[in-house]
Scaffold this active site. Sequence first.
Site, PDB file in Angstrom:
ATOM      1  N   CYS A 168       4.601  24.373  -1.009  1.00 16.55           N
ATOM      2  CA  CYS A 168       4.498  22.670  -0.710  1.00 16.55           C
ATOM      3  C   CYS A 168       3.524  22.175  -1.842  1.00 16.55           C
ATOM      4  O   CYS A 168       2.594  22.712  -1.894  1.00 16.55           O
ATOM      5  CB  CYS A 168       3.971  22.604   0.929  1.00 16.55           C
ATOM      6  SG  CYS A 168       3.626  20.778   1.006  1.00 16.55           S
ATOM      7  N   ARG A 184      15.741  22.538  -1.290  1.00 15.87           N
ATOM      8  CA  ARG A 184      14.531  21.435  -0.994  1.00 15.87           C
ATOM      9  C   ARG A 184      13.079  21.972  -1.114  1.00 15.87           C
ATOM     10  O   ARG A 184      12.553  22.097  -2.230  1.00 15.87           O
ATOM     11  CB  ARG A 184      14.685  20.765   0.168  1.00 15.87           C
ATOM     12  CG  ARG A 184      13.882  19.475   0.258  1.00 15.87           C
ATOM     13  CD  ARG A 184      12.753  19.529   0.642  1.00 15.87           C
ATOM     14  NE  ARG A 184      12.633  20.223   2.116  1.00 15.87           N
ATOM     15  CZ  ARG A 184      11.261  20.781   2.621  1.00 15.87           C
ATOM     16  NH1 ARG A 184      10.288  20.573   2.023  1.00 15.87           N
ATOM     17  NH2 ARG A 184      11.244  21.489   3.908  1.00 15.87           N
TER      18      ARG A 184
HETATM   19  P1  HMG Z   1       2.973   5.669  -0.689  1.00 15.90           P
HETATM   20  O1  HMG Z   1       2.437   5.827  -2.176  1.00 15.90           O
HETATM   21  O2  HMG Z   1       1.898   5.352   0.252  1.00 15.90           O
HETATM   22  O3  HMG Z   1       3.952   4.543  -0.722  1.00 15.90           O
HETATM   23  O4  HMG Z   1       3.785   7.152  -0.666  1.00 15.90           O
HETATM   24  P2  HMG Z   1       4.140   3.071  -0.619  1.00 15.90           P
HETATM   25  O5  HMG Z   1       5.146   2.653   0.397  1.00 15.90           O
HETATM   26  O6  HMG Z   1       2.691   2.349  -0.701  1.00 15.90           O
HETATM   27  O7  HMG Z   1       5.016   2.953  -1.922  1.00 15.90           O
HETATM   28  C1  HMG Z   1       4.652   3.220  -3.479  1.00 15.90           C
HETATM   29  C2  HMG Z   1       5.587   3.541  -4.333  1.00 15.90           C
HETATM   30  O8  HMG Z   1       6.435   4.499  -3.975  1.00 15.90           O
HETATM   31  C3  HMG Z   1       6.463   2.133  -4.457  1.00 15.90           C
HETATM   32  O9  HMG Z   1       6.974   2.175  -5.556  1.00 15.90           O
HETATM   33  C4  HMG Z   1       7.649   2.430  -3.438  1.00 15.90           C
HETATM   34  O10 HMG Z   1       8.951   1.796  -3.735  1.00 15.90           O
HETATM   35  C5  HMG Z   1       7.702   3.884  -3.824  1.00 15.90           C
HETATM   36  P3  HMG Z   1       6.254   1.111  -6.741  1.00 15.90           P
HETATM   37  O11 HMG Z   1       6.300  -0.306  -6.419  1.00 15.90           O
HETATM   38  O12 HMG Z   1       4.987   1.753  -6.887  1.00 15.90           O
HETATM   39  O13 HMG Z   1       7.211   1.606  -8.151  1.00 15.90           O
HETATM   40  N1  HMG Z   1       8.394   4.794  -2.605  1.00 15.90           N
HETATM   41  C6  HMG Z   1       9.633   5.407  -2.768  1.00 15.90           C
HETATM   42  N2  HMG Z   1      10.210   5.855  -3.493  1.00 15.90           N
HETATM   43  C7  HMG Z   1      11.303   6.808  -3.707  1.00 15.90           C
HETATM   44  N3  HMG Z   1      11.694   6.937  -2.445  1.00 15.90           N
HETATM   45  C8  HMG Z   1      10.870   6.748  -1.241  1.00 15.90           C
HETATM   46  C9  HMG Z   1       9.587   5.909  -1.447  1.00 15.90           C
HETATM   47  N4  HMG Z   1       8.747   5.264  -0.651  1.00 15.90           N
HETATM   48  C10 HMG Z   1       8.016   4.595  -1.296  1.00 15.90           C
HETATM   49  N5  HMG Z   1      11.107   7.329  -0.134  1.00 15.90           N
HETATM   50  C11 HMG Z   1       5.464   8.525   0.540  1.00 15.90           C
HETATM   51  C12 HMG Z   1       4.112   7.437   0.672  1.00 15.90           C
HETATM   52  C13 HMG Z   1       5.912   8.883   1.982  1.00 15.90           C
HETATM   53  C14 HMG Z   1       6.635   7.554  -0.194  1.00 15.90           C
HETATM   54  C15 HMG Z   1       4.818   9.484  -0.461  1.00 15.90           C
HETATM   55  O14 HMG Z   1       3.688   9.927   0.072  1.00 15.90           O
HETATM   56  C16 HMG Z   1       5.968  10.733  -0.782  1.00 15.90           C
HETATM   57  O15 HMG Z   1       6.925  10.288  -1.178  1.00 15.90           O
HETATM   58  N6  HMG Z   1       5.474  11.683   0.048  1.00 15.90           N
HETATM   59  C17 HMG Z   1       6.278  12.869  -0.059  1.00 15.90           C
HETATM   60  C18 HMG Z   1       5.632  14.371  -0.092  1.00 15.90           C
HETATM   61  C19 HMG Z   1       6.482  15.402   0.090  1.00 15.90           C
HETATM   62  O16 HMG Z   1       7.779  15.432  -0.426  1.00 15.90           O
HETATM   63  N7  HMG Z   1       5.984  16.625   0.381  1.00 15.90           N
HETATM   64  C20 HMG Z   1       6.800  17.875   0.508  1.00 15.90           C
HETATM   65  C21 HMG Z   1       7.766  18.040   1.654  1.00 15.90           C
HETATM   66  S1  HMG Z   1       6.819  18.364   3.245  1.00 15.90           S
HETATM   67  C22 HMG Z   1       6.961  19.775   3.355  1.00 15.90           C
HETATM   68  O17 HMG Z   1       7.321  20.421   2.315  1.00 15.90           O
HETATM   69  C23 HMG Z   1       6.517  20.586   4.734  1.00 15.90           C
HETATM   70  C24 HMG Z   1       7.814  20.948   5.251  1.00 15.90           C
HETATM   71  O18 HMG Z   1       8.487  22.159   4.450  1.00 15.90           O
HETATM   72  C25 HMG Z   1       7.389  21.765   6.600  1.00 15.90           C
HETATM   73  C26 HMG Z   1       6.210  22.702   6.306  1.00 15.90           C
HETATM   74  O19 HMG Z   1       6.397  23.765   5.604  1.00 15.90           O
HETATM   75  O20 HMG Z   1       5.125  22.401   6.750  1.00 15.90           O
HETATM   76  C27 HMG Z   1       8.946  20.118   5.558  1.00 15.90           C
HETATM   77 MG    MG Z   2       8.138  24.154   4.371  1.00 15.60          MG
END
Ligand code: HMG
Ligand code: MG
Length: 304
Positions: free
Chosen positions: A243, A15
């Site tokens: 990230c 992931r």
């Molecule tokens: P948004 O654009 O604000 O969401 O994104 P929304 O609720 O307004 O929806 C917009 C569109 O996204 C819609 O689709 C929803 O259906 C769809 P449309 O009508 O435009 O076709 N949607 C989704 N689709 C699939 N799966 C979902 C989902 N939710 C909404 N779950 C959201 C908000 C949170 C979804 C977005 O910002 C996002 O996906 N962010 C994820 C970012 C990410 O994955 N970052 C990396 C992981 S975190 C990390 O790496 C840190 C960690 O390792 C710890 C560290 O190191 O610090 C954990």
């Molecule tokens: Mg991380």
Amino acid sequence: MNPVETVRIVEVGPRDGLQNEPQPIPTATKLALIRRLAAAGLKDIEATSFVSPKWVPQMADHAEVMAGLPSETEFPGVNYPVLTPNLKGFEAAVAAGAKEVAVFAAASEAFSQKNINCSIAESVARFEPIMAAAQAAGVRVRGYISCVVGCPYEGAIAPQAVAEIAWRLRDLGCYEVSLGDTIGVGNPASVGRMLDAVAARVPMALLAGHFHDTYGMGAANVYASYAMGVRVFDSSVAGLGGCPYAKGATGNVATEDLVWLLHGLGASTGIDLDALVDCGAWISAELGRVSGSRVARALLARRG
Ligand code: HMG
Ligand code: MG
């Protein structure tokens, strides 16, 4: 004789390690990686994330990854947690067979906005229905906090801010809180100050260290946290990763380096380091990159 300490390693390579890869990675390669990790003895393998494919295209095949996971008979007792940012992601994860999920918040407002498009308070509000649904479905929830030492947008982060969100996640019902040094700027002193503040609100036994190795401090931060009582660490085979919303951040501390360090300290991890080194060499070759693990490179050179 001192009792042998047991450390749980959460492998986040499939992931955190792959989410930022620019080249498309076939689902079959992701599944082969997961199998090799399980064969090396990893018991917690973060398989994918149910985030928006528009935000993180590399994880768009999350349902296919879940469908292809090894069976319980093949590798007994292995957990395959997945990331879920909201109820939509949670429902899709459970429909795909997830038994454990992770919600992810940040200790920095700016990072929260960039990563999940909402404030810290809004993210916590989004997690509430996930927690309720998870409890009803018997799904375990882990909590992540990003930017526990520093933020790419805000700079240094106050330990109290981390402690506050850690307490919120625990209060919501997360069984464990993983403390992410997203951009790897921590060192044993700043990580120690952060851990002191967090452990005053959430017991040390419920905390995990998640150190990115951008500045080469990953192993030092693990050692400092281990000395303070942390017994769960996240890592990524071959140090894969970064990230997508933290420019310039590199991968997690390499699992090979973590295992070498912990075994050197006399701790038990249940991991076969030789098999892990083979796994890291294999995925590095698949991705056409040099392994980020110094330990793996040294052990491979020794093999000749
Ligand atoms: P948004 O654009 O604000 O969401 O994104 P929304 O609720 O307004 O929806 C917009 C569109 O996204 C819609 O689709 C929803 O259906 C769809 P449309 O009508 O435009 O076709 N949607 C989704 N689709 C699939 N799966 C979902 C989902 N939710 C909404 N779950 C959201 C908000 C949170 C979804 C977005 O910002 C996002 O996906 N962010 C994820 C970012 C990410 O994955 N970052 C990396 C992981 S975190 C990390 O790496 C840190 C960690 O390792 C710890 C560290 O190191 O610090 C954990
Ligand atoms: Mg991380």
